[in-house]
Design an enzyme around this catalytic site. Structure first.
Site, short mmCIF file in Angstrom:
data_model
loop_
_atom_site.label_atom_id
_atom_site.label_comp_id
_atom_site.label_asym_id
_atom_site.label_seq_id
_atom_site.Cartn_x
_atom_site.Cartn_y
_atom_site.Cartn_z
N ASP A 1 -2.24 2.49 4.37
CA ASP A 1 -2.12 1.30 3.42
C ASP A 1 -4.23 0.34 3.16
OD1 ASP A 1 -0.75 -0.55 1.71
OD2 ASP A 1 -1.26 -2.40 3.11
N HIS B 1 -6.18 -9.73 -5.70
CA HIS B 1 -5.67 -10.14 -4.34
C HIS B 1 -6.42 -10.32 -3.16
CE1 HIS B 1 -3.31 -10.06 -0.67
NE2 HIS B 1 -4.00 -8.71 -0.18
N GLU C 1 4.08 -8.19 0.77
CA GLU C 1 3.27 -8.18 -0.01
C GLU C 1 3.93 -6.91 -1.09
OE1 GLU C 1 -1.08 -8.31 2.66
OE2 GLU C 1 0.15 -6.50 2.83
N GLU D 1 3.25 -4.42 -3.67
CA GLU D 1 3.39 -2.73 -3.30
C GLU D 1 3.96 -1.47 -3.98
OE1 GLU D 1 0.58 -0.94 -0.07
OE2 GLU D 1 0.37 -3.70 0.37
N ASP E 1 4.85 -4.32 2.21
CA ASP E 1 3.96 -4.40 3.48
C ASP E 1 4.07 -5.57 4.18
OD1 ASP E 1 2.71 -3.96 5.23
OD2 ASP E 1 0.35 -4.04 4.52
N ARG F 1 1.05 -13.62 8.78
CA ARG F 1 0.06 -13.90 8.66
C ARG F 1 -1.04 -14.73 9.58
NH1 ARG F 1 -1.53 -10.76 4.71
NH2 ARG F 1 -0.33 -11.28 2.58
N GLN G 1 -1.68 -11.24 12.14
CA GLN G 1 -3.02 -11.64 11.55
C GLN G 1 -4.29 -11.83 11.62
OE1 GLN G 1 -1.98 -9.99 7.82
NE2 GLN G 1 -4.29 -9.56 7.46
N TYR H 1 -7.49 -9.62 13.83
CA TYR H 1 -7.97 -8.95 12.78
C TYR H 1 -9.15 -8.40 12.99
CZ TYR H 1 -10.05 -11.90 9.32
OH TYR H 1 -11.06 -12.48 8.60
N LYS I 1 0.90 -6.42 10.77
CA LYS I 1 1.48 -5.03 9.70
C LYS I 1 3.32 -4.91 10.66
CE LYS I 1 -1.14 -6.39 6.49
NZ LYS I 1 -1.19 -6.80 5.20
N THR J 1 7.50 -2.35 7.32
CA THR J 1 7.53 -1.52 5.54
C THR J 1 8.44 -1.12 5.60
OG1 THR J 1 4.72 -0.76 6.60
CG2 THR J 1 5.53 -1.05 4.72
N THR K 1 -1.66 -5.29 -1.72
CA THR K 1 -1.16 -6.16 -2.78
C THR K 1 -1.32 -5.74 -4.34
OG1 THR K 1 -1.04 -7.04 -0.67
CG2 THR K 1 -0.54 -8.36 -2.82
N GLU L 1 -0.78 -16.23 -1.29
CA GLU L 1 -2.00 -16.53 -2.47
C GLU L 1 -0.98 -17.43 -3.46
OE1 GLU L 1 -3.47 -12.88 -4.24
OE2 GLU L 1 -1.85 -11.96 -3.15
#
Length: 410
Positions: free
Chosen positions: A123, A130, A196, A198, A230, A234, A237, A241, A250, A254, A344, A358
């Site tokens: 990904d 974004h 997300e 995509e 996806d 958050r 993550q 991350y 993640k 998906t 995204t 967002e």
């Protein structure tokens, strides 16, 4: 006298799933639920491709009488073109009607499955809008974009085993999370479950280990595309991350559309990518390429039937060809069934943002939905993404929807 029933081959003018489209999928019927067959969508019907090929004596009959797309994907570009040309003839030439009509199944009467066996999943993070929004949210006093962002397509390697077909429920993931003010991490269900929007690209022809794929070879290796969601936790993550990037936030699911639209159906949707303001290294430099690298795809995102965003894919800074080149420039090989997501899709306007992160500015500005406010997803929410692209002669090419419902943590 009873009225004559309209043939499913006689589509309404402007149907986005007409003969100019013909996306591929895999289906099963109620009387043979365990038998998966390759099909193409025509209007609100599915054509049994293997049965049609056999009935009309196609040299590709054996290739098409398979339970998934992988053999056709591996057959390469010449076969993709020949089969598509044959399919177009089968559903448009009147002399074929008596053979084709009995092999068309109403969409509502079939079960759709994942169209191909996914090999690897990658990904990307390719929308400047974004990436800039995310940077401003999490680094308000620093640079929105990281120093490498405009020099290479950033991506991460995901989990192919949790790619699921549209309509599959998504279980709210659990994991560690720690808010900045918390003294220690806690474990539990994600409270910041996100989407997300995509586009996913499906690889057909493999490549050899140690052999990079050039920008110009993109159409030799990529068969088609579909919508992709996806899902992202958050809070999980954010805690995990650093330093290695997305992992459990993640990998839980998906979602992809049940339909793969061939690149050949999207020639009229090709468009130039945005102007780049940094010189690119030769393997990514597409300024001299004859084929336009972008795609004009208009995406709509809805939560519980209420439209919340309309992200424009044409704004993506990095193209699918550049992403493929980046994936392989170190000598990594491609496998049939590889899937890679665009990252995204977000545009410059607020209503064009492709994630709740967002749209709500990380929960600061809740969305007003008919059933109440949303910052992130709640159990029972259904997220549906649809899209279309310009087709030949003013038509529209429909991309099959991708939808999923959130269920409570296990």
């Amino acid at each position: 006298m009873a009225p004559t029933q309209q043939s499913p081959l006689d589509l309404a003018e402007g149907d986005p799933f007409g003969p100019h489209n013909l996306p591929y999928g895999v289906f099963a019927t109620a009387d043979e639920p365990e038998r998966r067959r390759l099909g193409v969508r025509l209007g609100d019907h599915v054509l049994d491709v293997g049965a049609a090929a056999e009935a009309l004596g196609s040299p590709y009959a054996t290739l098409l009488a398979r339970p998934n797309l992988n053999p056709l994907l591996a057959a390469g570009r010449t076969a993709w073109h020949d089969v598509r040309r044959a399919l177009t003839a089968w559903v448009t030439i009147p002399s074929h009607r008596s053979s084709i009509e009995p092999l068309l199944h109403p969409l509502g009467d079939v079960t759709l499955h994942l169209p191909y066996e996914v090999a690897d999943y990658v990904d990307f993070y390719a929308s400047e809008h974004h990436a800039t929004n995310v940077g401003r949210i999490f680094r308000p006093d620093g640079d929105a974009l990281t120093p490498n962002w405009k020099h290479l397509p950033i991506g991460y390697h995901g989990r192919s085993g949790t790619i699921v077909v549209s309509g599959t429920d998504v279980v709210r993931p659990s994991g560690q999370r720690k808010a900045p003010a918390d003294p220690a991490p806690v474990f539990g269900p994600s409270v910041k479950l996100d989407i997300e929007a995509e586009v996913g690209f499906v690889v057909g022809k493999p490549s050899g280990l140690g052999t990079p794929v050039a920008l110009s070879d993109f159409p030799e290796h990529v068969f088609g595309l579909s919508l992709l969601n996806d899902w992202s936790a958050r809070d999980i993550q954010a805690w995990e991350y650093v330093p290695l990037g997305p992992f459990l936030g993640k990998s839980f699911a998906t979602s992809v559309s049940a339909w793969v639209t061939p690149l050949e159906a999207l020639e009229a949707a090709r468009t130039d990518p945005p102007v780049r303001d940094f010189a690119l290294l030769p393997y990514l430099d597409d300024s001299a390429e004859e084929d336009k690298g972008g795609y004009d795809i208009r995406i709509t995102v809805a939560v519980n039937g209420h439209v919340i965003a309309e992200p424009p894919f044409a704004t993506m800074y990095w193209t699918a060809a550049q992403q493929l080149a980046q994936m392989t420039v170190n000598g990594a090989s491609l496998r049939t069934g590889d899937l890679y997501g665009s990252g995204t899709v977000s545009g410059p306007e607020v209503h064009q943002r492709g994630s709740l992160l967002e749209l709500t500015w990380n929960g600061r500005d809740p969305l007003e939905l008919p059933e109440g406010k949303r910052t992130f997803l709640e159990d029972g929410d259904v997220v549906t993404m649809t899209a279309w692209a310009p087709g030949p002669d003013g038509t529209r090419v429909g991309l099959g929807e991708v939808s999923g419902r959130i269920v409570s943590a296990a």
